[in-house]
Motif scaffolding. Structure first.
Motif, PDB file in Angstrom:
ATOM      1  N   HIS A 136      93.779  12.414  53.874  1.00  0.00           N
ATOM      2  CA  HIS A 136      92.903  11.405  54.462  1.00  0.00           C
ATOM      3  C   HIS A 136      93.020  11.282  55.981  1.00  0.00           C
ATOM      4  N   PHE A 137      94.152  11.700  56.539  1.00  0.00           N
ATOM      5  CA  PHE A 137      94.339  11.608  57.980  1.00  0.00           C
ATOM      6  C   PHE A 137      94.371  12.979  58.649  1.00  0.00           C
ATOM      7  N   GLY A 138      94.379  14.033  57.839  1.00  0.00           N
ATOM      8  CA  GLY A 138      94.396  15.383  58.398  1.00  0.00           C
ATOM      9  C   GLY A 138      95.712  15.737  59.070  1.00  0.00           C
ATOM     10  N   ILE A 139      96.812  15.109  58.634  1.00  0.00           N
ATOM     11  CA  ILE A 139      98.123  15.381  59.234  1.00  0.00           C
ATOM     12  C   ILE A 139      98.851  16.389  58.357  1.00  0.00           C
ATOM     13  N   PRO A 140      99.088  17.602  58.845  1.00  0.00           N
ATOM     14  CA  PRO A 140      99.814  18.585  58.030  1.00  0.00           C
ATOM     15  C   PRO A 140     101.242  18.109  57.738  1.00  0.00           C
ATOM     16  N   ARG A 141     101.751  18.549  56.639  1.00  0.00           N
ATOM     17  CA  ARG A 141     103.108  18.162  56.258  1.00  0.00           C
ATOM     18  C   ARG A 141     104.134  18.625  57.291  1.00  0.00           C
ATOM     19  N   SER A 142     103.945  19.823  57.807  1.00  0.00           N
ATOM     20  CA  SER A 142     104.894  20.341  58.801  1.00  0.00           C
ATOM     21  C   SER A 142     104.914  19.470  60.053  1.00  0.00           C
ATOM     22  N   THR A 143     103.734  19.011  60.472  1.00  0.00           N
ATOM     23  CA  THR A 143     103.657  18.147  61.655  1.00  0.00           C
ATOM     24  C   THR A 143     104.319  16.806  61.373  1.00  0.00           C
ATOM     25  N   LEU A 144     104.059  16.243  60.196  1.00  0.00           N
ATOM     26  CA  LEU A 144     104.665  14.965  59.833  1.00  0.00           C
ATOM     27  C   LEU A 144     106.183  15.091  59.784  1.00  0.00           C
ATOM     28  N   HIS A 145     106.663  16.197  59.253  1.00  0.00           N
ATOM     29  CA  HIS A 145     108.099  16.416  59.185  1.00  0.00           C
ATOM     30  C   HIS A 145     108.696  16.533  60.595  1.00  0.00           C
ATOM     31  N   TRP A 146     107.985  17.195  61.465  1.00  0.00           N
ATOM     32  CA  TRP A 146     108.470  17.326  62.855  1.00  0.00           C
ATOM     33  C   TRP A 146     108.519  15.964  63.529  1.00  0.00           C
ATOM     34  N   GLN A 148     108.901  13.122  62.045  1.00  0.00           N
ATOM     35  CA  GLN A 148     109.986  12.353  61.435  1.00  0.00           C
ATOM     36  C   GLN A 148     111.338  12.766  62.003  1.00  0.00           C
ATOM     37  N   ARG A 149     111.554  14.048  62.186  1.00  0.00           N
ATOM     38  CA  ARG A 149     112.823  14.525  62.724  1.00  0.00           C
ATOM     39  C   ARG A 149     113.054  14.020  64.152  1.00  0.00           C
ATOM     40  N   HIS A 150     112.002  13.856  64.922  1.00  0.00           N
ATOM     41  CA  HIS A 150     112.129  13.441  66.317  1.00  0.00           C
ATOM     42  C   HIS A 150     111.860  11.947  66.513  1.00  0.00           C
ATOM     43  N   ASN A 151     111.830  11.185  65.416  1.00  0.00           N
ATOM     44  CA  ASN A 151     111.657   9.722  65.476  1.00  0.00           C
ATOM     45  C   ASN A 151     110.346   9.303  66.142  1.00  0.00           C
ATOM     46  N   ASP A 152     109.314  10.128  65.984  1.00  0.00           N
ATOM     47  CA  ASP A 152     108.004   9.744  66.498  1.00  0.00           C
ATOM     48  C   ASP A 152     107.246   8.866  65.513  1.00  0.00           C
ATOM     49  N   ALA A 176     101.385   6.078  67.138  1.00  0.00           N
ATOM     50  CA  ALA A 176     101.162   5.318  68.370  1.00  0.00           C
ATOM     51  C   ALA A 176     102.253   5.643  69.382  1.00  0.00           C
ATOM     52  N   PRO A 177     101.914   5.761  70.683  1.00  0.00           N
ATOM     53  CA  PRO A 177     102.917   6.058  71.715  1.00  0.00           C
ATOM     54  C   PRO A 177     103.904   4.907  71.851  1.00  0.00           C
ATOM     55  N   GLY A 178     105.181   5.276  72.042  1.00  0.00           N
ATOM     56  CA  GLY A 178     106.224   4.281  72.223  1.00  0.00           C
ATOM     57  C   GLY A 178     107.106   4.098  70.992  1.00  0.00           C
ATOM     58  N   ILE A 179     106.707   4.623  69.845  1.00  0.00           N
ATOM     59  CA  ILE A 179     107.516   4.447  68.633  1.00  0.00           C
ATOM     60  C   ILE A 179     108.861   5.153  68.782  1.00  0.00           C
ATOM     61  N   ARG A 180     108.868   6.333  69.406  1.00  0.00           N
ATOM     62  CA  ARG A 180     110.142   7.042  69.572  1.00  0.00           C
ATOM     63  C   ARG A 180     111.125   6.201  70.379  1.00  0.00           C
ATOM     64  N   GLN A 181     110.652   5.568  71.442  1.00  0.00           N
ATOM     65  CA  GLN A 181     111.539   4.755  72.268  1.00  0.00           C
ATOM     66  C   GLN A 181     112.045   3.521  71.510  1.00  0.00           C
TER      67      GLN A 181
END
Length: 230
Positions: A136-146, A148-152, A176-181
């Motif tokens: 529904h959002f067009g987010i590949p699993r590999s991108t989502l995993h990346w 998640q690993r980088h706290n984005d 959204a920008p700023g989540i990693r921080q």
């Protein structure tokens, strides 16, 4: 005169029927020969006495043989039917029990997952797994995993190993920008998401995640720093 057929555990009904039929034919052929012999003997003994003697004796013998064969045939058929029925029951029962057990476990697992998701949504809002985000959002699993690993992205644990992702953190298929921080300041994703979705006194009662969606990351990050220090 009768034969005993011992097939062990391998008899088939058609094979047994064929053997019985051959045995019956043999007995009938013998009967025919006996009757021919009776005719020739009657020439020397007297027609009435010889025929009656041979006919009565051999007819009784043949009758007994056929009766025994028929009884043996019925008994063997019954035994074979019972054996096959038992074998089918033994083969089917474990498979049925296994299937029912596996189905029951699958149903319970789905119910547990639905219950976990419902409990998470009670405090976190709408969440979704990788499959939903990809479809529904067009987010590949590999991108989502990346991410998640980088706290984005904020990933909330569901069950032992799976994670779900709050939908409010995504804008146009990206976090959204700023989540990693924010996650670098509030390391645990659960309290981090609770803080992001709750009105903050440091932001004049505004909700941090809504500010991140409005590209106001600097104010949110400073508020998260103040929150983590206290």
């Amino acid at each position: 005169m009768t034969k005993s057929f011992d097939f062990g555990n391998e008899p088939r009904q058609d094979e047994f029927s064929c053997l019985v039929a051959k045995e019956v034919q043999r007995v009938l052929a013998q009967f025919a020969e006996v009757m021919k012999g009776g005719s020739s003997i009657s020439l020397h003994m007297g027609k009435g006495r010889a025929a009656d003697l041979l006919s009565a004796t051999h007819q009784q013998t043949i009758h007994d043989d056929l009766t025994a064969l028929a009884s043996e045939f019925v008994r063997r058929l019954a035994a074979e039917a019972a054996r096959r029925c038992d074998a089918t029951a033994r083969e089917t029962a474990p498979r049925t029990a296994h299937t029912e057990g596996a189905h029951g476990c699958a149903v319970l697992k789905v119910r547990d997952q639905q219950s976990d998701s419902q409990r998470i949504e009670d405090w976190a809002g709408a969440v979704a797994g990788p499959t939903y985000l990809e479809d529904h959002f067009g987010i590949p699993r590999s991108t989502l995993h990346w991410w998640q690993r980088h706290n984005d992205v904020v990933a909330l644990r569901k069950g032992a190993r799976k994670h779900v992702f709050p939908l409010a953190q995504f804008i146009d298929g990206r976090p959204a920008p700023g989540i990693r921080q924010v996650l670098s300041l509030i390391a645990n994703p659960r309290p981090a998401w609770i803080w992001l979705t709750s009105p903050s006194p440091r932001l004049d009662g505004r909700i941090p995640i809504e500010m991140l969606r409005q590209d106001l990351a600097a104010e949110v990050i400073q508020a998260a720093r103040d929150f983590s220090s206290t």
